[in-house]
Design a protein around this motif. Structure first.
Motif, PDB file in Angstrom:
ATOM      1  N   PHE A  25       0.815  -1.212   0.000  1.00  0.00           N
ATOM      2  CA  PHE A  25       0.000   0.000   0.000  1.00  0.00           C
ATOM      3  C   PHE A  25       0.850   1.264   0.000  1.00  0.00           C
ATOM      4  CE2 PHE A  25      -2.851  -3.132   2.301  1.00  0.00           C
ATOM      5  CZ  PHE A  25      -3.575  -3.435   1.163  1.00  0.00           C
ATOM      6  N   GLY A  26       2.106   1.147  -0.452  1.00  0.00           N
ATOM      7  CA  GLY A  26       2.951   2.306  -0.687  1.00  0.00           C
ATOM      8  C   GLY A  26       3.093   3.209   0.515  1.00  0.00           C
ATOM      9  N   SER A  27       2.820   4.492   0.308  1.00  0.00           N
ATOM     10  CA  SER A  27       2.999   5.486   1.363  1.00  0.00           C
ATOM     11  C   SER A  27       1.748   5.681   2.209  1.00  0.00           C
ATOM     12  CB  SER A  27       3.413   6.825   0.749  1.00  0.00           C
ATOM     13  OG  SER A  27       2.436   7.275  -0.174  1.00  0.00           O
ATOM     14  N   MET A  28       0.756   4.807   2.048  1.00  0.00           N
ATOM     15  CA  MET A  28      -0.455   4.939   2.855  1.00  0.00           C
ATOM     16  C   MET A  28      -0.149   4.596   4.315  1.00  0.00           C
ATOM     17  SD  MET A  28      -2.568   5.928   0.628  1.00  0.00           S
ATOM     18  CE  MET A  28      -1.126   6.666  -0.136  1.00  0.00           C
ATOM     19  N   SER A  29      -0.658   5.416   5.191  1.00  0.00           N
ATOM     20  CA  SER A  29      -0.476   5.194   6.622  1.00  0.00           C
ATOM     21  C   SER A  29      -1.611   5.895   7.355  1.00  0.00           C
ATOM     22  CB  SER A  29       0.892   5.729   7.086  1.00  0.00           C
ATOM     23  OG  SER A  29       0.975   7.107   6.832  1.00  0.00           O
ATOM     24  N   GLY A  30      -1.469   6.017   8.677  1.00  0.00           N
ATOM     25  CA  GLY A  30      -2.535   6.649   9.441  1.00  0.00           C
ATOM     26  C   GLY A  30      -3.696   5.714   9.717  1.00  0.00           C
ATOM     27  N   VAL A  31      -3.480   4.397   9.490  1.00  0.00           N
ATOM     28  CA  VAL A  31      -4.485   3.395   9.827  1.00  0.00           C
ATOM     29  C   VAL A  31      -3.833   2.388  10.766  1.00  0.00           C
ATOM     30  CG1 VAL A  31      -5.740   3.647   7.652  1.00  0.00           C
ATOM     31  CG2 VAL A  31      -3.892   1.969   7.816  1.00  0.00           C
ATOM     32  N   ASP A  32      -4.647   1.520  11.350  1.00  0.00           N
ATOM     33  CA  ASP A  32      -4.146   0.492  12.262  1.00  0.00           C
ATOM     34  C   ASP A  32      -3.460  -0.606  11.461  1.00  0.00           C
ATOM     35  OD1 ASP A  32      -3.677  -1.466  14.122  1.00  0.00           O
ATOM     36  OD2 ASP A  32      -5.784  -1.771  14.666  1.00  0.00           O
ATOM     37  N   GLY A  33      -2.140  -0.570  11.402  1.00  0.00           N
ATOM     38  CA  GLY A  33      -1.390  -1.545  10.623  1.00  0.00           C
ATOM     39  C   GLY A  33      -1.581  -2.964  11.105  1.00  0.00           C
ATOM     40  N   ASN A  34      -1.834  -3.126  12.414  1.00  0.00           N
ATOM     41  CA  ASN A  34      -2.084  -4.459  12.960  1.00  0.00           C
ATOM     42  C   ASN A  34      -3.420  -4.999  12.462  1.00  0.00           C
ATOM     43  OD1 ASN A  34      -3.199  -6.305  15.366  1.00  0.00           O
ATOM     44  ND2 ASN A  34      -0.962  -6.366  15.386  1.00  0.00           N
ATOM     45  N   GLY A  35      -4.417  -4.124  12.416  1.00  0.00           N
ATOM     46  CA  GLY A  35      -5.714  -4.534  11.895  1.00  0.00           C
ATOM     47  C   GLY A  35      -5.631  -4.917  10.425  1.00  0.00           C
ATOM     48  N   VAL A  36      -4.866  -4.142   9.651  1.00  0.00           N
ATOM     49  CA  VAL A  36      -4.663  -4.472   8.240  1.00  0.00           C
ATOM     50  C   VAL A  36      -4.002  -5.842   8.126  1.00  0.00           C
ATOM     51  CG1 VAL A  36      -3.454  -3.820   6.123  1.00  0.00           C
ATOM     52  CG2 VAL A  36      -4.557  -2.057   7.511  1.00  0.00           C
ATOM     53  N   ALA A  37      -3.001  -6.098   8.976  1.00  0.00           N
ATOM     54  CA  ALA A  37      -2.297  -7.391   8.937  1.00  0.00           C
ATOM     55  C   ALA A  37      -3.256  -8.548   9.197  1.00  0.00           C
ATOM     56  CB  ALA A  37      -1.153  -7.393   9.945  1.00  0.00           C
ATOM     57  N   ARG A  38      -4.159  -8.377  10.151  1.00  0.00           N
ATOM     58  CA  ARG A  38      -5.120  -9.442  10.458  1.00  0.00           C
ATOM     59  C   ARG A  38      -6.021  -9.725   9.261  1.00  0.00           C
ATOM     60  NH1 ARG A  38      -5.507  -6.574  15.343  1.00  0.00           N
ATOM     61  NH2 ARG A  38      -7.535  -5.703  14.711  1.00  0.00           N
ATOM     62  N   SER A  39      -6.512  -8.670   8.630  1.00  0.00           N
ATOM     63  CA  SER A  39      -7.380  -8.857   7.469  1.00  0.00           C
ATOM     64  C   SER A  39      -6.621  -9.505   6.318  1.00  0.00           C
ATOM     65  CB  SER A  39      -7.963  -7.513   7.024  1.00  0.00           C
ATOM     66  OG  SER A  39      -8.861  -6.994   7.980  1.00  0.00           O
ATOM     67  N   LEU A  40      -5.369  -9.076   6.105  1.00  0.00           N
ATOM     68  CA  LEU A  40      -4.579  -9.637   5.004  1.00  0.00           C
ATOM     69  C   LEU A  40      -4.273 -11.112   5.250  1.00  0.00           C
ATOM     70  CD1 LEU A  40      -2.033  -6.786   4.135  1.00  0.00           C
ATOM     71  CD2 LEU A  40      -4.160  -7.400   2.952  1.00  0.00           C
ATOM     72  N   ALA A  41      -3.939 -11.460   6.483  1.00  0.00           N
ATOM     73  CA  ALA A  41      -3.638 -12.860   6.786  1.00  0.00           C
ATOM     74  C   ALA A  41      -4.848 -13.742   6.470  1.00  0.00           C
ATOM     75  CB  ALA A  41      -3.234 -13.003   8.248  1.00  0.00           C
ATOM     76  N   ARG A  42      -6.031 -13.261   6.843  1.00  0.00           N
ATOM     77  CA  ARG A  42      -7.253 -14.022   6.555  1.00  0.00           C
ATOM     78  C   ARG A  42      -7.482 -14.110   5.044  1.00  0.00           C
ATOM     79  NH1 ARG A  42     -10.595 -17.881   8.687  1.00  0.00           N
ATOM     80  NH2 ARG A  42     -12.719 -17.628   7.884  1.00  0.00           N
ATOM     81  N   ALA A  43      -7.260 -13.009   4.328  1.00  0.00           N
ATOM     82  CA  ALA A  43      -7.471 -12.989   2.878  1.00  0.00           C
ATOM     83  C   ALA A  43      -6.512 -13.939   2.165  1.00  0.00           C
ATOM     84  CB  ALA A  43      -7.296 -11.570   2.343  1.00  0.00           C
ATOM     85  N   ILE A  44      -5.258 -13.948   2.589  1.00  0.00           N
ATOM     86  CA  ILE A  44      -4.251 -14.820   1.975  1.00  0.00           C
ATOM     87  C   ILE A  44      -4.621 -16.281   2.173  1.00  0.00           C
ATOM     88  CG2 ILE A  44      -1.840 -15.570   2.202  1.00  0.00           C
ATOM     89  CD1 ILE A  44      -1.231 -12.553   2.855  1.00  0.00           C
ATOM     90  N   GLU A  45      -5.087 -16.608   3.380  1.00  0.00           N
ATOM     91  CA  GLU A  45      -5.520 -17.983   3.653  1.00  0.00           C
ATOM     92  C   GLU A  45      -6.766 -18.324   2.841  1.00  0.00           C
ATOM     93  OE1 GLU A  45      -6.931 -20.759   7.459  1.00  0.00           O
ATOM     94  OE2 GLU A  45      -6.782 -18.580   7.656  1.00  0.00           O
ATOM     95  N   ARG A  46      -7.726 -17.400   2.806  1.00  0.00           N
ATOM     96  CA  ARG A  46      -8.991 -17.643   2.102  1.00  0.00           C
ATOM     97  C   ARG A  46      -8.763 -17.830   0.610  1.00  0.00           C
ATOM     98  NH1 ARG A  46     -12.980 -18.826  -0.028  1.00  0.00           N
ATOM     99  NH2 ARG A  46     -15.136 -18.210   0.353  1.00  0.00           N
ATOM    100  N   ALA A  47      -7.832 -17.069   0.033  1.00  0.00           N
ATOM    101  CA  ALA A  47      -7.561 -17.162  -1.400  1.00  0.00           C
ATOM    102  C   ALA A  47      -6.618 -18.306  -1.742  1.00  0.00           C
ATOM    103  CB  ALA A  47      -6.969 -15.845  -1.897  1.00  0.00           C
ATOM    104  N   ASP A  48      -5.977 -18.890  -0.731  1.00  0.00           N
ATOM    105  CA  ASP A  48      -5.013 -19.972  -0.916  1.00  0.00           C
ATOM    106  C   ASP A  48      -3.887 -19.536  -1.849  1.00  0.00           C
ATOM    107  OD1 ASP A  48      -3.814 -22.431  -0.561  1.00  0.00           O
ATOM    108  OD2 ASP A  48      -4.993 -23.416  -2.129  1.00  0.00           O
ATOM    109  N   VAL A  49      -3.219 -18.438  -1.483  1.00  0.00           N
ATOM    110  CA  VAL A  49      -2.123 -17.882  -2.280  1.00  0.00           C
ATOM    111  C   VAL A  49      -0.897 -17.712  -1.403  1.00  0.00           C
ATOM    112  CG1 VAL A  49      -3.668 -16.652  -3.860  1.00  0.00           C
ATOM    113  CG2 VAL A  49      -2.847 -15.494  -1.780  1.00  0.00           C
ATOM    114  N   ALA A  50       0.219 -17.449  -2.060  1.00  0.00           N
ATOM    115  CA  ALA A  50       1.425 -16.985  -1.384  1.00  0.00           C
ATOM    116  C   ALA A  50       1.589 -15.506  -1.727  1.00  0.00           C
ATOM    117  CB  ALA A  50       2.649 -17.774  -1.855  1.00  0.00           C
TER     118      ALA A  50
END
Length: 430
Positions: free
Chosen positions: A259-284
């Motif tokens: 997400f480049g220079s985007m910030s000002g959001v909860d990076g931990n929350g983003v990480a949780r959502s991404l981890a779930r998405a990566i598992e759900r999509a079955d990707v690396a």
């Protein structure tokens, strides 16, 4: 040859195109002064331009979630109360005034430099305004992309461009004081500064419908890339290449998330959502954390061997080696993905990103995922939704076919060269 003053400010997406243009102009034999943040000194030095240092750390502002908000009308009042808007404006005014000593024959300015027209007036030289997205030259075809994402109809689209100048309205008194003290000019209402002689749209017509109602003073040049950008793929770094090999062995599609220079959001929350998405999509996923929009440590802990977390990596080194690019919708990142022939899943943060997300969906080379703020706040549902979108994009062959076709058009363009020719034409018309 001419003396040309280039004025830019912001994050890398604002500065890099001007550096690429400066490099071309210097190689052509022009003398170039480039006003840019002090932290970009090394980048500016490589262009051969003289650096006029801007005393604003946009990286620090991005970490505080302010760098992109500073241009949005909905946050003007908050920024004014916090002093951020006036602090940025004063730094831009001070740097603009220092440009006078460069004695330029012409000025080429990013929209953040609201005093560029005043400096041109004081020096009696022509000036050009640069639009990194459609937000300056009015048209009935698309809305002002800095403010709106979707077509609102011909009348409203054209009217939306009248809002851009209003962003500087809170600074009217400050502007007149600066004009008097630094340039010796009367107030704007008594001596309005000249309109830009030229508008340089530093993006590609390949990403927009044909615009017939722009006049001859508007040049849509294509993206201002470095000459060697198309050949910058030197392969994945060793660690990333090994990760890609393991993904292939496990029959997992390889994607890039950043997400480049985007910030000002909860990076931990983003990480949780991404981890779930990566598992759900079955990707690396190769993940670049950028300026803090993603908590890399949390993602590494949550997603295990499905991710390789990196700080930064040039787009040209990674995009050709993945199957899909998931990003925030910055037009530079979108263009880099297309030039690599890769479709996108876009999770916009704000500013022009929803506009480019809509263009990607309408153009058939991308899908829109949950917004970055939704990823930060969402639980398993948000991650599941992003995972389903990623999976759908990977299975939809026409998305990639369209991305490859548009990428061929982008690679054939030389926007920095076209901009240089337009500037030289402006100079000859003085």
């Amino acid at each position: 040859m001419a003396r040309l003053l280039l004025l830019t400010a912001g994050t890398e997406g604002d500065v890099r195109p001007f550096v690429n243009l400066a490099t071309r102009l210097v190689a052509r034999g022009h003398e170039v002064g480039l006003a840019a943040p002090a932290g970009d000194a090394e980048m500016v030095a490589e262009s051969g331009a003289q650096h006029l240092k801007l005393a604003i750390d946009f990286r620090d502002m991005a970490r505080q979630g302010q760098a992109h908000a500073a241009g949005l009308p909905g946050l003007i009042d908050r920024l004014t109360r916090a002093g951020t808007l006036t602090r940025v404006a004063d730094a831009l005014f001070e740097t603009t005034a220092r440009g006078r000593s460069f004695r330029p024959d012409a000025i080429i300015a990013h929209p953040k430099y609201t005093g560029a027209a005043d400096l041109a007036q004081a020096l009696q030289v022509p000036w050009a305004q640069v639009a990194l997205l459609p937000c300056i030259a009015p048209t009935a075809v698309v809305p002002n992309a800095a403010l709106f994402a979707r077509d609102m109809g011909a009348w409203a689209n054209r009217a939306s461009y009248c809002l851009t100048p209003l962003l500087a309205r809170p600074l009217a008194g400050r502007t007149d004081r600066w004009r008097a003290e630094s340039l010796g000019l009367p107030p704007r209402r008594k001596a309005p500064p000249p309109a830009a002689r030229l508008v340089l749209n530093a993006f590609s017509a390949a990403l927009l419908p044909r615009i017939d109602d722009w006049g001859p003073e508007v040049a849509t040049t294509g993206f201002w890339r470095a000459e060697d950008d198309a050949a910058a793929d030197t392969g994945l770094p060793i660690e990333a290449a090994a990760f890609a090999t393991r993904a292939t062995a496990r029959r997992r599609p390889l994607i890039h998330i950043g997400f480049g220079s985007m910030s000002g959001v909860d990076g931990n929350g983003v990480a949780r959502s991404l981890a779930r998405a990566i598992e759900r999509a079955d990707v690396a996923a190769l993940v670049t954390t950028g300026w803090g929009g993603i908590d890399g440590r949390a993602l590494d802990r949550l997603a295990g061997d499905r991710v390789l977390v990196l700080d930064r990596m040039p787009h040209a080194r990674v995009f050709p080696h993945v199957d899909l690019v998931v990003h925030h919708g910055g037009v530079g990142t979108l263009a880099s993905g297309l030039m690599a022939g890769r479709a996108a899943v876009i999770c916009p943060w704000g500013a022009d990103q929803p506009f480019w997300a809509a263009r990607a969906v309408d153009g058939g080379y991308g899908l829109r995922g949950p917004g970055l703020r939704q990823l930060a706040a969402g639980g398993l549902g948000t991650g599941d939704r992003l995972g389903r979108t990623i999976r759908r994009a990977l299975r939809h062959g026409p998305l990639t076919d369209t991305a490859r076709r548009i990428g061929r058009r982008l690679r054939a363009e030389d926007g920095a060269h076209a901009a240089m020719l337009a500037i030289e034409d402006m100079l000859r018309g003085r």
